[in-house]
Design a protein around this motif. Structure first.
Motif, PDB file in Angstrom:
ATOM      1  N   UNK A 109      15.207 -56.886 -77.305  1.00  0.00           N
ATOM      2  CA  UNK A 109      16.186 -57.728 -77.287  1.00  0.00           C
ATOM      3  C   UNK A 109      17.288 -57.128 -76.560  1.00  0.00           C
ATOM      4  N   UNK A 110      17.522 -55.740 -76.503  1.00  0.00           N
ATOM      5  CA  UNK A 110      18.372 -55.181 -75.389  1.00  0.00           C
ATOM      6  C   UNK A 110      18.075 -55.459 -73.818  1.00  0.00           C
ATOM      7  N   UNK A 111      16.624 -55.197 -73.851  1.00  0.00           N
ATOM      8  CA  UNK A 111      16.090 -55.462 -72.373  1.00  0.00           C
ATOM      9  C   UNK A 111      16.238 -56.788 -71.807  1.00  0.00           C
ATOM     10  N   UNK A 112      16.062 -57.728 -72.691  1.00  0.00           N
ATOM     11  CA  UNK A 112      16.049 -59.242 -72.370  1.00  0.00           C
ATOM     12  C   UNK A 112      17.611 -59.471 -72.015  1.00  0.00           C
ATOM     13  N   UNK A 113      18.618 -58.829 -72.782  1.00  0.00           N
ATOM     14  CA  UNK A 113      20.008 -59.093 -72.571  1.00  0.00           C
ATOM     15  C   UNK A 113      20.506 -58.428 -71.118  1.00  0.00           C
ATOM     16  N   UNK A 114      19.821 -57.355 -70.820  1.00  0.00           N
ATOM     17  CA  UNK A 114      20.084 -56.679 -69.320  1.00  0.00           C
ATOM     18  C   UNK A 114      19.541 -57.049 -68.454  1.00  0.00           C
ATOM     19  N   UNK A 115      18.469 -57.899 -68.333  1.00  0.00           N
ATOM     20  CA  UNK A 115      17.652 -58.301 -67.235  1.00  0.00           C
ATOM     21  C   UNK A 115      17.741 -59.668 -66.975  1.00  0.00           C
ATOM     22  N   UNK A 116      18.047 -60.704 -68.147  1.00  0.00           N
ATOM     23  CA  UNK A 116      17.570 -61.948 -67.808  1.00  0.00           C
ATOM     24  C   UNK A 116      19.166 -62.740 -68.102  1.00  0.00           C
ATOM     25  N   UNK A 117      18.959 -63.907 -67.487  1.00  0.00           N
ATOM     26  CA  UNK A 117      20.429 -64.962 -67.718  1.00  0.00           C
ATOM     27  C   UNK A 117      19.705 -66.001 -68.325  1.00  0.00           C
ATOM     28  N   UNK A 118      20.353 -66.494 -69.390  1.00  0.00           N
ATOM     29  CA  UNK A 118      19.875 -67.689 -70.247  1.00  0.00           C
ATOM     30  C   UNK A 118      21.082 -68.285 -70.928  1.00  0.00           C
ATOM     31  N   UNK A 119      20.867 -69.520 -71.260  1.00  0.00           N
ATOM     32  CA  UNK A 119      22.084 -70.184 -72.245  1.00  0.00           C
ATOM     33  C   UNK A 119      21.793 -69.862 -73.637  1.00  0.00           C
ATOM     34  N   UNK A 120      22.642 -69.585 -74.504  1.00  0.00           N
ATOM     35  CA  UNK A 120      22.479 -69.557 -75.914  1.00  0.00           C
ATOM     36  C   UNK A 120      22.113 -68.280 -76.185  1.00  0.00           C
ATOM     37  N   UNK A 121      21.079 -68.119 -77.232  1.00  0.00           N
ATOM     38  CA  UNK A 121      20.451 -66.931 -77.714  1.00  0.00           C
ATOM     39  C   UNK A 121      19.194 -67.017 -77.581  1.00  0.00           C
ATOM     40  N   UNK A 122      18.219 -65.778 -77.685  1.00  0.00           N
ATOM     41  CA  UNK A 122      16.868 -65.959 -77.855  1.00  0.00           C
ATOM     42  C   UNK A 122      16.331 -64.837 -79.030  1.00  0.00           C
ATOM     43  N   UNK A 123      15.602 -65.536 -79.869  1.00  0.00           N
ATOM     44  CA  UNK A 123      15.226 -64.669 -81.087  1.00  0.00           C
ATOM     45  C   UNK A 123      13.868 -63.767 -80.609  1.00  0.00           C
ATOM     46  N   UNK A 124      14.130 -62.519 -81.157  1.00  0.00           N
ATOM     47  CA  UNK A 124      12.704 -61.657 -80.754  1.00  0.00           C
ATOM     48  C   UNK A 124      12.227 -61.470 -82.367  1.00  0.00           C
ATOM     49  N   UNK A 125      10.923 -62.116 -82.326  1.00  0.00           N
ATOM     50  CA  UNK A 125       9.926 -62.011 -83.519  1.00  0.00           C
ATOM     51  C   UNK A 125       8.809 -60.910 -83.162  1.00  0.00           C
ATOM     52  N   UNK A 126       8.939 -59.866 -84.089  1.00  0.00           N
ATOM     53  CA  UNK A 126       7.892 -58.902 -83.927  1.00  0.00           C
ATOM     54  C   UNK A 126       6.996 -59.007 -85.132  1.00  0.00           C
TER      55      UNK A 126
END
Length: 521
Positions: A493-510
């Motif tokens: 989740x931290x890497x997605x926040x640092x490297x990507x631009x996107x609307x809303x939020x993204x759920x990370x399901x491991x």
């Protein structure tokens, strides 16, 4: 004459006789009084002598009595002082005896301490010898262990540290999981209630209005009149508006192409007026364009004032209201920015009311958060930074300026208001139908999500699902433990926040599963 003389003589004789008789009487009386006085004086003197003797006797007796009492008191005090002195002397003698005993005891203790000190010194020497011997034995054992294990002490320490680190991570993951589950039970429920309430109370349209750049024609004959003789009409229209007119085979339609949405609106309005009027020539075109420009400017001012009125936000600078009105002709991912700003303002107000924050301030920040998009095509920089600078320029409070600056992480949010604007902005942009993306951008975002998830050790496969709103990560059960999955989800989740631009939020399901397979023969 003779008679008078005789009378005088008679009187004189009588007077002399009386005088003599009086003297005799006075002498006799005085002698008697003297005798009486002498007798009285003798008597008084005798009485005085007797009284003096009596007083002397009494004084003598009293003096003897006082001397006796003083002597008795002195003897009593002397006796008491003698007794106190004897008692004090006795106490001093006892203290002296006690001091003698203590001196003897201290001497004995001193001797005992000296003896013990000698014993301790001997033991310390023996301990030092043993420690030296132990060090030699440990060094010998270390060398033997290194020979047996085939590792140096540094390598062994590294193995031990890695083992302790893994164990600490394991324990930390358990603690984090427990804390997050406990917090999630209350925080997740409350946040969902607030967000659902905000969405329910603001029932905005699910499909936002798009800026139309096509003008319908009553017939295809109008195309020739728009072009004019040798193209003079279309050139005059393009020069006056700054917009390109595309007249092609599209039936009964003219396409307006231009980067500036306000100019495109002016061109659209001008062309519609010219078509309705029917008189199309360069002079008329300039007149109509000027009038259309005034109408668009008026519409922009009214739109800004209407937005402030609908939200109940007052005291906004007229230039800021004009910029808000310009957002009516600006889109982002096909979402109308003016409607988006109103929606964010309403959502901010609803959530602020639920959290006990200043509602008017939250609405104001929500309305102004995308202010920079009104001029971002004219000024270099992020629209959040541009908007914050404009708000500061026109006298908005530091809290509002910070909320505008921080809503896209150009500045770290440091207030509840900034976080509310972030949440409302994401909520408005992420709801179904709010925005549209190009297919290439959408596919690239899904591909980037899967690449980021697959870059971590222990990940076997990853799938972007829910239109990119969720990334499902499958991990190897041999390489990743149950507790490690929590840390892995956080890292992804931290890497997605640092490297990507996107609307809303993204759920990370491991997801981790253990499969056991056996065959019955």
């Amino acid at each position: 004459m003779k008679i008078d003389l005789v009378l005088i003589i008679s009187v004189l004789l009588a007077s002399g006789i009386g005088f003599l008789v009086g003297n005799l009487l006075r002498k006799k009386l005085s002698d008697s009084m003297v005798s009486t006085a002498e007798n009285l004086a003798r008597k008084t003197l005798e009485d005085a002598k007797r009284q003096a003797e009596n007083i002397t006797k009494e004084a003598s007796l009293q003096a003897k009595d006082v001397v006796y009492q003083a002597k008795a008191e002195f003897e009593r005090e002397t006796k008491d002082k003698r007794r106190d002195l004897q008692a004090l002397e006795k106490r001093l003698q006892q203290k002296e005896e006690n001091l003698d005993k203590k001196v003897i005891l201290f001497d004995q203790r001193d001797a005992e301490m000296f003896r013990k000190e000698q014993v301790v010194t001997a033991r310390e020497q023996a301990a030092a010898q043993k420690e030296e011997k132990l060090g030699q034995l440990m060094e010998e054992q270390r060398r033997k262990l290194e020979e047996i294990s085939g590792m140096t002490a540094t390598e062994a320490k590294k193995v031990l540290m890695d083992s302790l680190e893994n164990e600490a991570k394991h324990d930390a993951a358990k603690r984090i999981k427990g804390i997050e589950e406990e917090a999630r039970e209350t925080a997740d429920k409350k946040s969902k209630e607030i967000l659902s309430l905000a969405i329910q109370r603001y029932a905005g349209e699910y499909v936002a209005e798009r800026t139309v750049s096509v003008v319908a024609l009553p017939s295809d004959e109008m195309k020739g009149r728009i072009i004019g003789r040798e193209g003079r009409n279309i050139r005059a229209l393009e020069a006056a508006t700054g917009i390109d007119l595309i007249i092609d085979d599209t039936p009964e339609a003219v396409i307006l192409s231009g980067f500036n949405p306000i100019r495109r609106e002016v061109a659209k309005l001008s062309l519609e007026k010219l078509i309705a009027d029917g008189r199309i020539h360069p002079g008329r075109i300039e007149e109509v364009v000027a009038k259309a420009t005034e109408e668009v400017e008026q519409a922009i001012r009214e739109a800004g004032e209407q937005a402030a009125f609908d939200l109940g936000v007052h005291g906004i600078h007229p230039e800021v209201l004009k910029l808000i009105g310009r957002l009516r002709y600006r889109t982002s991912y096909s979402q109308n920015v003016y409607q988006h700003s109103l929606e964010v303002a309403f959502l901010c107000g609803i959530m602020a009311a639920e959290l006990g924050v200043n509602v008017k301030q939250a609405k104001r920040a929500g309305l102004l958060h995308d202010l920079g998009k009104a001029v971002d095509h004219e000024v270099e920089g992020s629209h959040a930074v541009i908007g914050a600078e404009l708000a500061k320029k026109y006298g908005e409070s530091p809290k509002i300026v910070h909320a505008i600056m921080a809503h896209h992480e150009d500045e770290k949010p440091s207030s509840v208001l900034a976080v509310l604007v972030q949440a409302a902005d994401a909520l408005s942009g992420a709801r179904p139908g709010a925005r549209r993306e190009m297919m290439e951008t959408y596919v690239k975002r899904l591909d980037d999500l899967e690449k980021i998830a697959s870059s971590f050790a222990g990940v076997s496969t990853s799938f972007a699902i829910q239109a990119g709103r969720e990334i499902r990560v499958m991990v190897s059960s041999e390489e990743v433990s149950d507790d490690r999955t929590l840390i892995l989800a956080k890292d992804i989740a931290k890497k997605i926040e640092a490297e990507m631009t996107y609307p809303g939020q993204i759920k990370v399901n491991v997801i981790r599963e253990t499969r056991a397979t056996e065959y019955a023969r």
